[in-house]
Write a protein that holds these residues in place. Structure first.
Motif, PDB file in Angstrom:
ATOM      1  N   CYS A 373      42.414  40.162  35.756  1.00 49.28           N
ATOM      2  CA  CYS A 373      42.184  39.553  37.066  1.00 49.28           C
ATOM      3  C   CYS A 373      40.972  40.221  37.720  1.00 49.28           C
ATOM      4  O   CYS A 373      41.005  41.413  38.015  1.00 49.28           O
ATOM      5  CB  CYS A 373      43.397  39.695  37.972  1.00 49.28           C
ATOM      6  N   CYS A 376      42.055  41.642  41.343  1.00 48.59           N
ATOM      7  CA  CYS A 376      42.788  42.913  41.245  1.00 48.59           C
ATOM      8  C   CYS A 376      41.910  43.965  40.563  1.00 48.59           C
ATOM      9  O   CYS A 376      42.101  45.165  40.762  1.00 48.59           O
ATOM     10  CB  CYS A 376      44.073  42.748  40.444  1.00 48.59           C
ATOM     11  N   CYS A 385      50.515  39.329  39.669  1.00 46.35           N
ATOM     12  CA  CYS A 385      49.207  39.014  40.250  1.00 46.35           C
ATOM     13  C   CYS A 385      49.243  37.650  40.927  1.00 46.35           C
ATOM     14  O   CYS A 385      49.781  36.691  40.382  1.00 46.35           O
ATOM     15  CB  CYS A 385      48.153  39.055  39.133  1.00 46.35           C
ATOM     16  N   GLY A 386      48.693  37.576  42.134  1.00 48.53           N
ATOM     17  CA  GLY A 386      48.719  36.324  42.892  1.00 48.53           C
ATOM     18  C   GLY A 386      47.432  35.517  42.784  1.00 48.53           C
ATOM     19  O   GLY A 386      47.157  34.658  43.619  1.00 48.53           O
ATOM     20  N   HIS A 387      46.617  35.790  41.761  1.00 50.82           N
ATOM     21  CA  HIS A 387      45.325  35.099  41.656  1.00 50.82           C
ATOM     22  C   HIS A 387      45.233  34.251  40.394  1.00 50.82           C
ATOM     23  O   HIS A 387      44.274  34.333  39.643  1.00 50.82           O
ATOM     24  CB  HIS A 387      44.175  36.117  41.668  1.00 50.82           C
TER      25      HIS A 387
END
Ligand code: ZN
Lengths: 458, 114
Positions: A373, A376, A385-387
């Motif tokens: 990411c 991150c 991870c929110g991406h």
């Protein structure tokens, strides 16, 4: 009864480890006067390439990797496995293990039930099989029933198997005549370099775990040179132990016939070894081992075999990721995790393998995916991870493409020391991956050497 | 469905695309520079049919095409930009014949890095 929250080493599958390797003196006695048969590879009828050698199954049976299976299956046992994934003793087992032979040659040898057959490998005495049954089968039918169909196994099978599936092709290419019965290795082979130092049959791996003081051990299945996605999977999954993270990480590589374009077995083993040799995982916590098996790519079924092998080796946990032991889109990508969380009723498993009678005692650790990411700024777990839309996912084929173009993969996705292992074997074989020449050389040399042995045959 | 194909840029290739207005993407924190091309369904089918080892990976990228194909494709992108026309150009019959001949040698031998 008081139940401890501490996990301890599970018993072997079926209760006891098979050890069917006898010393040479005993072996010569066992084989005296028997007719001899040369083990030969299963051949891809389309290309002529070797796709399987039953000697690997003899090894995995005799050294206890497949315990409690102690021989090649009779018709009833193979039927039971294809129907319910159970041996005749009732213990779970995923694949029919069939010793197919040249029927005409067998008739010529006059072999009948109750006889013993000497099996030669590379022209030398290797093993014996006690002929319990000679049986005939339709290879295409066995191939279909081994893997399933979308109609019969709608939970996980997405499309019909065909000759592009290497496991289906192995069964489809068998001769149609089988010999069932117990096997013994009578002439213990030496593993060639570099395989010898990775050879830990279940009794040896259990000893080694004890020596290292490993109470909990998590198994990692591999058929790949590891990229950092694999490395993170190993490290993060190992956090799930009991009162502490798992003490050990056991890498167990499946060594055998490979597909064109795969990494070569030598680089797979030494690539994993480099991970701890260069400290990315502390050597005291990491052990690289192998199992001889021509992988069937049976996704959930393959994961069941992996569970059996690694429980036999003494592991307490087993990590399972997306597309476990899969090829193409025959199975749902999460079929293995379905098996290990809910079970697959159409395969005879109404509950997960650890929640059925005569099932497994190894605990699954179902893990989704790791990616790079850029937000991150790290290798992140897909469920943390929110991406998701920015994620750069790992792709083994992308990495192979880079390597083929002579570009060293970036260190964030591939350790430089692991890449050097690939280059080492690339120089040896003039090629970084499996090609037809590699397959032919591998079939001629196999992973073992056998000493000459005097046996009086019929 | 639309797929993608990526061309990895080393220093020499970076030189050649500089000032061509082709969009270059950073991968893995800038360790790798790539050009990504969109591949319409019909064109993807043709690529898969022409190169038996080519496959679509879990990310939806067409991978494991011959190295010779990537080389041709890069040259076409330098001349024509990173659109479907460049892919069409690299797949012209006379180019395909040459790519396939080189690809058959790629299965036998690849020079190890120094
Ligand atoms: Zn993130």
């Amino acid at each position: 009864m008081r139940m401890s929250l501490k996990v301890s080493q599970p018993p072997p599958h079926g209760g006891r480890l098979v050890n069917a390797v006898v010393d040479r003196e005993e072996g010569a006695r066992m084989a005296a006067g028997c007719p001899a048969y040369d083990i030969r590879p299963t051949i891809d009828p389309r290309t002529g390439a070797p796709i399987r050698n039953a000697y690997r199954e003899v090894m995995s049976i005799a050294y206890g990797f497949f315990s409690p299976l102690d021989g090649f299956m009779t018709r009833n046992e193979a039927e039971s496995v294809m129907r319910d994934r159970r041996l005749l003793s009732g213990w779970l087992f995923p694949f029919p293990i069939i010793f197919d032979v040249d029927g005409e040659e067998l008739r010529g040898l006059g072999v009948k039930e109750g006889d013993r057959l000497l099996l030669r490998l590379k022209g030398r005495p290797f093993a014996v099989i006690d002929v319990e049954e000679v049986w005939r089968f339709d290879p295409r039918d066995v191939a279909d029933r081994t893997f399933g169909t979308p109609e019969r196994n709608p939970e996980v099978v997405r499309r019909r198997f065909d000759e592009k599936h290497p496991g289906w092709l192995m069964y489809r290419s068998m001769t149609g005549t089988a010999v069932g019965g117990r096997v013994h290795v009578i002439n213990e082979p030496r593993l060639r370099e570099p395989y010898g130092r990775f050879w830990y049959p279940p009794s040896a791996s259990r000893l080694e775990f004890g020596r290292r003081g490993w109470r909990t051990v998590i198994a990692h299945q591999t058929r790949n040179v590891p990229h950092t996605g694999h490395e993170h999977l190993m490290k993060e999954a190992a956090f799930l132990g009991d009162i502490e993270p798992c003490n050990g990480i056991l890498v167990n590589a499946i060594i055998g016939a490979k597909r064109l374009g795969d990494f070569v077995d030598e680089a797979i083993l030494e690539g994993h070894e480099a991970v701890s040799r260069f400290g990315y995982i502390r050597p005291g916590r990491h052990l690289v081992t192998m199992t001889l098996w021509d992988m069937r790519y049976g996704n959930p079924l393959e994961s069941l075999l992996h569970g059996i092998i690694r429980q036999n080796m003494g592991c307490t946990h087993h990590m399972f990721g997306r597309d476990h032991a899969a090829v193409g889109d025959y199975y749902d990508p999460y079929a293995t995790q379905t098996l290990w969380s809910k079970g697959i009723p159409s395969y005879g498993l109404p509950a997960p393998p650890y929640d059925v009678d005569r099932g497994l005692k190894i605990r699954p650790v179902n893990i989704q995916e790791f990616w790079y990411c850029p937000v991150c700024g790290e290798i992140a777990y897909s469920e943390s991870c929110g991406h998701r839309d920015k994620a750069e996912r790992f792709s083994g084929s992308f990495v192979r493409g880079l390597i083929a173009e002579g570009i060293e993969p970036p260190p964030i996705i591939f350790r430089p020391e692991v890449y050097q292992v690939i280059v080492k074997w690339w120089r040896r074989f003039n090629y970084p991956f499996v090609n037809k020449r590699y397959l032919e050389t591998k079939e001629a040399e196999l992973e073992v050497e056998l000493d000459p042995m005097e046996v009086t045959t019929r | 469905m639309t797929y993608k194909i990526a061309i990895v840029l080393d220093k020499a290739r970076m030189e050649k695309v500089r000032s061509k207005g082709v969009q270059v993407k950073d991968l893995y924190g800038g360790y790798l520079k790539v050009i990504e091309l969109e591949v319409p369904d019909e064109l993807a089918k043709r690529i898969l049919a022409e190169f038996p080892r080519a496959r679509i990976d879990a990310r939806g990228f067409i991978e494991e095409t011959p190295i010779a194909f990537k080389r041709e494709l890069f040259d076409s992108v330098v001349r024509m930009g990173a659109g479907p026309a460049a892919i069409e150009d690299a797949m012209r019959p006379e180019k395909l014949a040459r790519i396939k001949e080189l690809a058959s040698k790629e299965d036998e031998y690849l020079p190890p890095p120094n």
